[in-house]
Design an enzyme around this catalytic site. Structure first.
Site, mmCIF file in Angstrom:
data_model
loop_
_atom_site.group_PDB
_atom_site.id
_atom_site.type_symbol
_atom_site.label_atom_id
_atom_site.label_comp_id
_atom_site.label_asym_id
_atom_site.label_seq_id
_atom_site.Cartn_x
_atom_site.Cartn_y
_atom_site.Cartn_z
ATOM 1 N N HIS A 1 -16.691 7.111 -6.792
ATOM 2 C CA HIS A 1 -15.997 7.273 -5.503
ATOM 3 C C HIS A 1 -15.307 8.619 -5.333
ATOM 4 O O HIS A 1 -14.739 8.880 -4.281
ATOM 5 C CB HIS A 1 -14.976 6.146 -5.294
ATOM 6 C CG HIS A 1 -13.744 6.273 -6.150
ATOM 7 N ND1 HIS A 1 -13.697 5.857 -7.455
ATOM 8 C CD2 HIS A 1 -12.519 6.790 -5.887
ATOM 9 C CE1 HIS A 1 -12.491 6.095 -7.945
ATOM 10 N NE2 HIS A 1 -11.753 6.675 -7.026
HETATM 11 C C1 UD1 Z 1 -7.851 7.006 -3.090
HETATM 12 C C2 UD1 Z 1 -7.165 7.999 -4.011
HETATM 13 C C3 UD1 Z 1 -7.935 8.132 -5.311
HETATM 14 C C4 UD1 Z 1 -8.158 6.782 -5.948
HETATM 15 C C5 UD1 Z 1 -8.788 5.830 -4.956
HETATM 16 C C6 UD1 Z 1 -8.794 4.475 -5.597
HETATM 17 C C7 UD1 Z 1 -5.987 9.815 -2.859
HETATM 18 C C8 UD1 Z 1 -6.021 11.251 -2.538
HETATM 19 N N1 UD1 Z 1 -7.108 9.308 -3.403
HETATM 20 O O1 UD1 Z 1 -9.127 7.534 -2.773
HETATM 21 O O2 UD1 Z 1 -7.182 8.926 -6.216
HETATM 22 O O3 UD1 Z 1 -9.002 6.943 -7.048
HETATM 23 O O4 UD1 Z 1 -7.990 5.765 -3.762
HETATM 24 O O5 UD1 Z 1 -9.619 3.581 -5.006
HETATM 25 O O6 UD1 Z 1 -5.007 9.161 -2.636
HETATM 26 N N2 UD1 Z 1 -11.432 2.923 3.179
HETATM 27 C C9 UD1 Z 1 -11.792 1.697 3.691
HETATM 28 N N3 UD1 Z 1 -10.968 0.635 3.422
HETATM 29 C C10 UD1 Z 1 -9.828 0.719 2.706
HETATM 30 C C11 UD1 Z 1 -9.467 1.979 2.204
HETATM 31 C C12 UD1 Z 1 -10.275 3.063 2.452
HETATM 32 O O7 UD1 Z 1 -12.813 1.553 4.350
HETATM 33 O O8 UD1 Z 1 -9.138 -0.302 2.496
HETATM 34 C C13 UD1 Z 1 -12.324 4.070 3.442
HETATM 35 C C14 UD1 Z 1 -11.950 4.844 4.704
HETATM 36 O O9 UD1 Z 1 -13.119 5.290 5.285
HETATM 37 C C15 UD1 Z 1 -11.185 6.007 4.153
HETATM 38 C C16 UD1 Z 1 -11.881 6.250 2.824
HETATM 39 O O10 UD1 Z 1 -12.231 4.972 2.346
HETATM 40 O O11 UD1 Z 1 -11.228 7.140 4.997
HETATM 41 C C17 UD1 Z 1 -11.036 6.972 1.806
HETATM 42 O O12 UD1 Z 1 -9.802 6.278 1.587
HETATM 43 P P1 UD1 Z 1 -8.531 7.052 1.002
HETATM 44 O O13 UD1 Z 1 -7.428 6.111 0.738
HETATM 45 O O14 UD1 Z 1 -8.210 8.229 1.860
HETATM 46 O O15 UD1 Z 1 -9.059 7.665 -0.353
HETATM 47 P P2 UD1 Z 1 -9.914 7.018 -1.516
HETATM 48 O O16 UD1 Z 1 -11.226 7.716 -1.557
HETATM 49 O O17 UD1 Z 1 -9.878 5.543 -1.416
HETATM 50 N N1 UDP Z 2 -11.614 -1.952 -9.724
HETATM 51 C C1 UDP Z 2 -11.774 -3.233 -9.213
HETATM 52 N N2 UDP Z 2 -12.877 -3.499 -8.451
HETATM 53 C C2 UDP Z 2 -13.828 -2.563 -8.177
HETATM 54 C C3 UDP Z 2 -13.657 -1.270 -8.712
HETATM 55 C C4 UDP Z 2 -12.525 -0.991 -9.466
HETATM 56 O O1 UDP Z 2 -10.946 -4.105 -9.459
HETATM 57 O O2 UDP Z 2 -14.794 -2.885 -7.472
HETATM 58 C C5 UDP Z 2 -10.427 -1.666 -10.531
HETATM 59 C C6 UDP Z 2 -10.713 -1.111 -11.907
HETATM 60 O O3 UDP Z 2 -10.967 -2.143 -12.816
HETATM 61 C C7 UDP Z 2 -9.412 -0.380 -12.210
HETATM 62 C C8 UDP Z 2 -9.008 0.134 -10.860
HETATM 63 O O4 UDP Z 2 -9.696 -0.634 -9.891
HETATM 64 O O5 UDP Z 2 -8.420 -1.283 -12.653
HETATM 65 C C9 UDP Z 2 -9.391 1.579 -10.744
HETATM 66 O O6 UDP Z 2 -9.277 1.978 -9.461
HETATM 67 P P1 UDP Z 2 -10.167 3.115 -8.811
HETATM 68 O O7 UDP Z 2 -11.392 3.371 -9.607
HETATM 69 O O8 UDP Z 2 -10.321 2.729 -7.406
HETATM 70 O O9 UDP Z 2 -9.166 4.352 -8.863
HETATM 71 P P2 UDP Z 2 -8.781 5.430 -9.993
HETATM 72 O O10 UDP Z 2 -8.383 4.726 -11.222
HETATM 73 O O11 UDP Z 2 -9.985 6.306 -10.161
HETATM 74 O O12 UDP Z 2 -7.690 6.187 -9.352
#
Ligand code: UD1
Ligand code: UDP
Length: 364
Positions: free
Chosen positions: A204
């Site tokens: 992601h």
């Molecule tokens: C964010 C964090 C990242 C973390 C990840 C965990 C920042 C800068 N990034 O990235 O460090 O690893 O979360 O999962 O804070 N979206 C949905 N539904 C949701 C949430 C998001 O559809 O519930 C989609 C939207 O299109 C949104 C995109 O995901 O624009 C990105 O979401 P965002 O929270 O900005 O960043 P992540 O890529 O999720």
């Molecule tokens: N995770 C989850 N379901 C998923 C993918 C990830 O429960 O489909 C959990 C994973 O086990 C870990 C956490 O989400 O505990 C990690 O989050 P993510 O990879 O979104 O963010 P990061 O750690 O890279 O910031």
């Protein structure tokens, strides 16, 4: 003592899971404010249910947006909340935009910030999380570090040792407190797979998803992997995978919606190997003794490379397949990093209790 605990995104919920009961047992009032950075049922609600986390006292509804829009909106809403509530401290976890927003809003109101998971560094300022980590740590009155290298990083950046506490990795405690709950669950079978006969993948990070050439390399490696690949897909990744030619009919790859924490633990436990760019998954694979291949230019989870559970490869087809081949022949014998145990939340409580004076604020 009264804290406000900030959560916003998926990994935050998991980090506060084991912390909240320990705070409550110590008599520390710690209501939750949820910024709403993540809002889908599968990205937020499921973790509150899986981890038995109390519902947030405040839901701030920030949602998605550019970095400045998301961080700025969260700051505005958190500033209002902090000004009204005047907690003794604000506790933030991890490195997401909600973490940074809360640290900035609190510091400017001279409310002490406590940062859990302080000091991790990838050294890569093109990562939004690295910016968030650096700024949050500079603003924090108390820094709770997961690893020895995190402590060293903070010292190198001039942060006084008296403010830094080596408490260990809260993700490890979350895992240890929950993995027994899925001992009898084999969710890979729901996807037509048997234990140790599949690779689990999560991708992601913008450095992979937002560069079509790199995503195409990742896609090629997954479709040519020697075992079927099960991939719970982050909502940001799915449309980008489609443009890279990966969809529901792609051979060797099974795309599924994001899964809950308990299901994810069981899928990680039962996988032959994991391919990921997630921070938390690098740590969990280490704890679960499932060899990991990390598709990134760098990592802030250096300790997993040091102990030998993880290998770092670039977003290149051959490098990923080479890393996977090595992972699949791993003997799965490595030492767990120090303090990746089930006493992390207790150490946080002790640091908070011993550091009340330190949390006195930033002075005038
Ligand atoms: C964010 C964090 C990242 C973390 C990840 C965990 C920042 C800068 N990034 O990235 O460090 O690893 O979360 O999962 O804070 N979206 C949905 N539904 C949701 C949430 C998001 O559809 O519930 C989609 C939207 O299109 C949104 C995109 O995901 O624009 C990105 O979401 P965002 O929270 O900005 O960043 P992540 O890529 O999720
Ligand atoms: N995770 C989850 N379901 C998923 C993918 C990830 O429960 O489909 C959990 C994973 O086990 C870990 C956490 O989400 O505990 C990690 O989050 P993510 O990879 O979104 O963010 P990061 O750690 O890279 O910031």
């Amino acid at each position: 003592m009264r804290l406000i605990v900030i959560v916003g995104a998926r990994p935050n919920f998991i980090k506060v899971g084991p912390l909240l009961p320990a705070l409550a047992a110590a008599g520390i009032d710690a209501p939750i404010a949820h910024t709403g950075q993540h809002y889908d049922q599968a990205m937020s609600d499921v973790f509150f249910a899986d981890l038995h986390i109390q519902p947030p006292k405040w839901l701030l509804g920030v949602g998605s947006g550019t970095h400045a829009v998301q961080t700025g909106t969260a700051m505005m809403r958190l500033e209002e909340l902090f000004a009204e509530e005047r907690p003794d401290a604000v506790l933030v976890v991890g490195d997401v935009n909600s973490t940074l927003a809360a640290a900035l809003a609190a510091a400017k109101l001279q409310i002490p910030v406590v940062h859990l998971e302080a000091g991790l560094r990838s050294g890569d300022m093109s990562m939004p999380e690295e910016v968030n980590r650096l700024v949050t740590d500079q603003l924090s009155a108390m820094l709770l570090a997961p690893t020895e290298d995190a402590v060293t990083n903070l010292g190198r950046e001039g942060i006084e040792a008296s403010r830094v506490h080596f408490v260990g990795n809260i993700m490890a405690e979350a895992l240890l407190r929950n993995v027994e709950r899925v001992r009898d669950r084999v969710p890979c079978r729901d996807h037509g797979l048997e234990p140790v006969e599949y690779v689990l993948a999560t991708i992601h990070r913008p450095e992979n998803t937002d560069h079509p050439d790199r995503l195409a390399h990742v896609a090629a490696a997954l479709s040519e992997a020697p075992l079927p690949v099960l991939m719970p897909v982050h909502p940001r990744t799915r449309p980008l995978l489609a443009t890279a030619g990966i969809g529901d009919g792609t051979p060797n790859i099974r795309l599924i919606d994001p899964v809950g924490y308990l299901e994810m633990l069981a899928l990680e436990r039962d996988a032959a190997a994991i391919i990921t760019d997630s921070g938390g998954v690098q740590e969990e694979s280490c704890m679960l003794r499932t060899p990991c291949v990390t598709v990134r230019r760098n990592t802030e989870r250096w300790v997993t490379l040091d102990v030998g559970s993880n290998r770092l490869v670039g977003a290149d087809r051959d490098a990923i397949l080479g890393g996977l081949s090595e992972a699949l022949t791993s003997d799965r014998r490595w030492d767990l990093p120090p303090l990746w145990d089930d006493r992390v939340a207790q150490r946080v409580v002790e640091a908070l209790q011993g550091g009340i004076a330190l949390l006195g604020g930033y002075g005038e």
